[in-house]
Design a protein around this motif. Structure first.
Motif, PDB file in Angstrom:
ATOM      1  N   TYR A 133     158.633 -49.002  26.777  1.00 40.62           N
ATOM      2  CA  TYR A 133     157.240 -48.609  26.543  1.00 40.62           C
ATOM      3  C   TYR A 133     156.894 -48.836  25.078  1.00 40.62           C
ATOM      4  O   TYR A 133     157.780 -48.947  24.230  1.00 40.62           O
ATOM      5  CB  TYR A 133     157.005 -47.129  26.920  1.00 40.62           C
ATOM      6  N   GLY A 134     155.594 -48.907  24.811  1.00 42.29           N
ATOM      7  CA  GLY A 134     155.137 -48.982  23.421  1.00 42.29           C
ATOM      8  C   GLY A 134     154.623 -50.353  23.059  1.00 42.29           C
ATOM      9  O   GLY A 134     154.719 -51.311  23.846  1.00 42.29           O
ATOM     10  N   VAL A 135     154.083 -50.433  21.865  1.00 40.43           N
ATOM     11  CA  VAL A 135     153.486 -51.693  21.418  1.00 40.43           C
ATOM     12  C   VAL A 135     153.765 -51.961  19.946  1.00 40.43           C
ATOM     13  O   VAL A 135     153.920 -53.106  19.535  1.00 40.43           O
ATOM     14  CB  VAL A 135     151.962 -51.707  21.741  1.00 40.43           C
ATOM     15  N   PHE A 159     150.156 -56.514  26.110  1.00 40.12           N
ATOM     16  CA  PHE A 159     150.380 -55.163  26.641  1.00 40.12           C
ATOM     17  C   PHE A 159     149.828 -55.129  28.066  1.00 40.12           C
ATOM     18  O   PHE A 159     148.612 -55.173  28.278  1.00 40.12           O
ATOM     19  CB  PHE A 159     149.663 -54.149  25.745  1.00 40.12           C
ATOM     20  N   ASN A 188     153.492 -47.460  30.108  1.00 40.14           N
ATOM     21  CA  ASN A 188     152.352 -48.217  29.571  1.00 40.14           C
ATOM     22  C   ASN A 188     151.172 -48.144  30.537  1.00 40.14           C
ATOM     23  O   ASN A 188     150.010 -48.044  30.127  1.00 40.14           O
ATOM     24  CB  ASN A 188     152.745 -49.680  29.331  1.00 40.14           C
ATOM     25  N   ILE A 236     149.407 -44.674  30.358  1.00 40.91           N
ATOM     26  CA  ILE A 236     148.582 -44.536  29.157  1.00 40.91           C
ATOM     27  C   ILE A 236     147.195 -45.139  29.392  1.00 40.91           C
ATOM     28  O   ILE A 236     146.159 -44.513  29.098  1.00 40.91           O
ATOM     29  CB  ILE A 236     149.280 -45.232  27.953  1.00 40.91           C
ATOM     30  N   ASN A 254     161.899 -46.943  23.744  1.00 44.11           N
ATOM     31  CA  ASN A 254     160.785 -47.411  22.929  1.00 44.11           C
ATOM     32  C   ASN A 254     161.020 -48.876  22.571  1.00 44.11           C
ATOM     33  O   ASN A 254     162.158 -49.268  22.318  1.00 44.11           O
ATOM     34  CB  ASN A 254     160.734 -46.556  21.650  1.00 44.11           C
ATOM     35  N   MET A 298     150.049 -44.443  21.343  1.00 44.36           N
ATOM     36  CA  MET A 298     149.773 -45.377  22.435  1.00 44.36           C
ATOM     37  C   MET A 298     148.376 -45.132  23.011  1.00 44.36           C
ATOM     38  O   MET A 298     147.648 -46.078  23.336  1.00 44.36           O
ATOM     39  CB  MET A 298     150.833 -45.237  23.541  1.00 44.36           C
ATOM     40  N   TYR A 354     145.784 -46.584  20.708  1.00 45.46           N
ATOM     41  CA  TYR A 354     145.764 -48.048  20.853  1.00 45.46           C
ATOM     42  C   TYR A 354     144.978 -48.447  22.113  1.00 45.46           C
ATOM     43  O   TYR A 354     144.093 -49.313  22.083  1.00 45.46           O
ATOM     44  CB  TYR A 354     147.207 -48.559  20.919  1.00 45.46           C
TER      45      TYR A 354
END
Ligand code: USQ
Length: 382
Positions: free
Chosen positions: A212-214, A229, A240, A243, A266, A359, A362
């Motif tokens: 997960y995450g960016v 993403f 993801n 979110i 992450n 997240m 974003y």
């Protein structure tokens, strides 16, 4: 080190390229845009467009002063991959160049066939290219925790010592995947193990959980450098997706009872793990396997966390238990070991409220780009 990154345009490939480039490695990225092509065909494009690979390398050079060399082509094509290995003479190869979606692999015969031939064909070509042009290079291959499935005993790190009728031997840990995509990763591991024994290759196979995450250290401050993403049913990993769902008020899509437990990490830790594997190569003639995740959660726990943190941010987040489109255990024992990378020095980035908030912020910034019809289509396993 000269590091060749196969699948260098992907969600993890591109951040890895920047991460290793920033550490002073000479990096070449190779991709055939398969992931972009499937996203266009299936109408599941990411949250916002990302520049093409050539443009990304220019942006990175302007941002960091470091050069990354891009090459576009199909690694399933022997002439192409042979040229790449001959030209670049890699000292390490990081192999992400696979169709990475479990639901896509179950979509149709054509999608399954593409997954099977792409994933095994590329791995086979990589093995031959290593032998032909870079026999001393260290191959770091992305596998998946899904190779093990959800057995009713502890999951060891790659290998299992078996005692049988008074004698013992060590074997690859039994694998039983839950999708065709995951099965191709099992077959990759088998291919690697065979050729490690035959040709003395040095291989690290990373059994990675859902990421997960960016944001990573290299892209913070320049959103043109973030990876694509995905939040759609095919390519988006579950957190993801949650979110993005929270941001548009789409009830969180918990499949079935939501007791499915996986090992998560992450995106920053993906990069750290790959870097640790690179800096600590195995011996030749070794297939070294690490379980690559930092914490386990079940789907309900992830949904609860997103609901709580989303509500704190003023969002109305509902949770919905959908009939599970997949065929998988919804309540099960899960106890995988994951000490190998910690022993090499991994310092995990855990899933905190701050990480979820970042997240959400974003996704909120890109809210206009969210297409609701991409969120859930119910691709069935059976
Ligand atoms: N899930 C939901 N709701 C959703 C999406 C998923 O409940 O909206 C559930 C799934 O049924 C599954 C779990 O969440 O039980 C994880 O699903 P996922 O889509 O995040 O992960 P998966 O399909 O297994 O694949 C992803 C990556 C793949 C990688 C794998 C690691 O796409 O490339 O290999 O995670 S692992 O899961 O450990 O095999």
């Amino acid at each position: 080190m000269r590091v060749l990154i196969l699948g260098g345009d992907g969600y993890l490939g591109w951040p890895t390229a920047m991460h290793l480039s920033a550490r002073g490695h000479e990096v070449m990225v190779v991709d055939n845009y398969l992931r972009r092509r499937i996203a266009r065909e299936e109408d599941v494009e990411p949250l916002h467009p990302v520049p093409n690979l050539h443009e990304r390398t220019r942006l990175w050079e302007a941002h960091s002063g470091y050069e990354i060399t891009p090459r576009i082509g199909d690694l399933n094509d022997w002439e192409f991959i042979a040229r790449i290995f001959e030209e670049f003479q890699p000292e390490a190869v990081i192999h992400y160049a696979e169709q990475p979606s479990a639901p896509y692999s179950m979509l149709s015969r054509r999608a399954g066939d593409l997954t099977l031939h792409n994933n095994l064909g590329v791995t086979f070509n990589v093995i031959y290219a290593l032998r032909e042009y870079a026999p001393d290079a260290h191959l770091i291959k992305l596998g998946t925790m899904g190779e093990y499935g959800t057995p009713n005993i502890d999951i060891e790190e790659g290998w299992l010592e078996v005692e049988h009728k008074g004698r013992t031997d060590t074997f690859l840990y039994p694998r039983q995947a839950g999708s065709l995509y995951h099965t191709t990763k099992i077959m990759d591991t088998d291919l690697l193990w065979y050729y490690v024994r035959m040709w003395d290759l040095a291989v690290t196979d990373l059994m990675q959980g859902p990421v997960y995450g960016v944001y990573t250290d290299e892209n913070e401050g320049d959103e043109r450098l973030v990876p694509h993403f995905s939040y759609d049913e095919l390519f988006g990993t579950v957190l993801n997706r949650f979110i993005v769902q929270a941001v548009v008020g789409y009830p969180l899509t918990v499949y079935g009872k939501g007791g499915q437990t996986r090992g998560y990490l992450n995106i920053k830790d993906t990069l750290n793990c790959v870097n640790l594997a690179l800096e600590n190569p195995p011996d030749i003639s070794d297939l070294r396997i690490f379980n690559q995740f930092t914490e386990t959660f079940n789907v309900n726990e992830l949904a609860d966390q997103v609901q709580r943190v989303g509500s704190n941010q003023g969002l109305t987040v509902e949770v919905q238990n959908l009939e599970n489109p997949r065929k998988e255990a919804e309540e099960h024992f899960y106890n995988p070991k994951h000490t190998g990378l910690l022993d090499l020095g991994l310092r995990p980035h855990y899933l905190t409220d701050e990480v979820l908030e970042e997240m959400l912020v974003y996704a909120l910034r890109h809210r206009e780009g969210i297409v609701q019809n991409r969120i859930f289509r119910g691709t069935r396993w059976v």
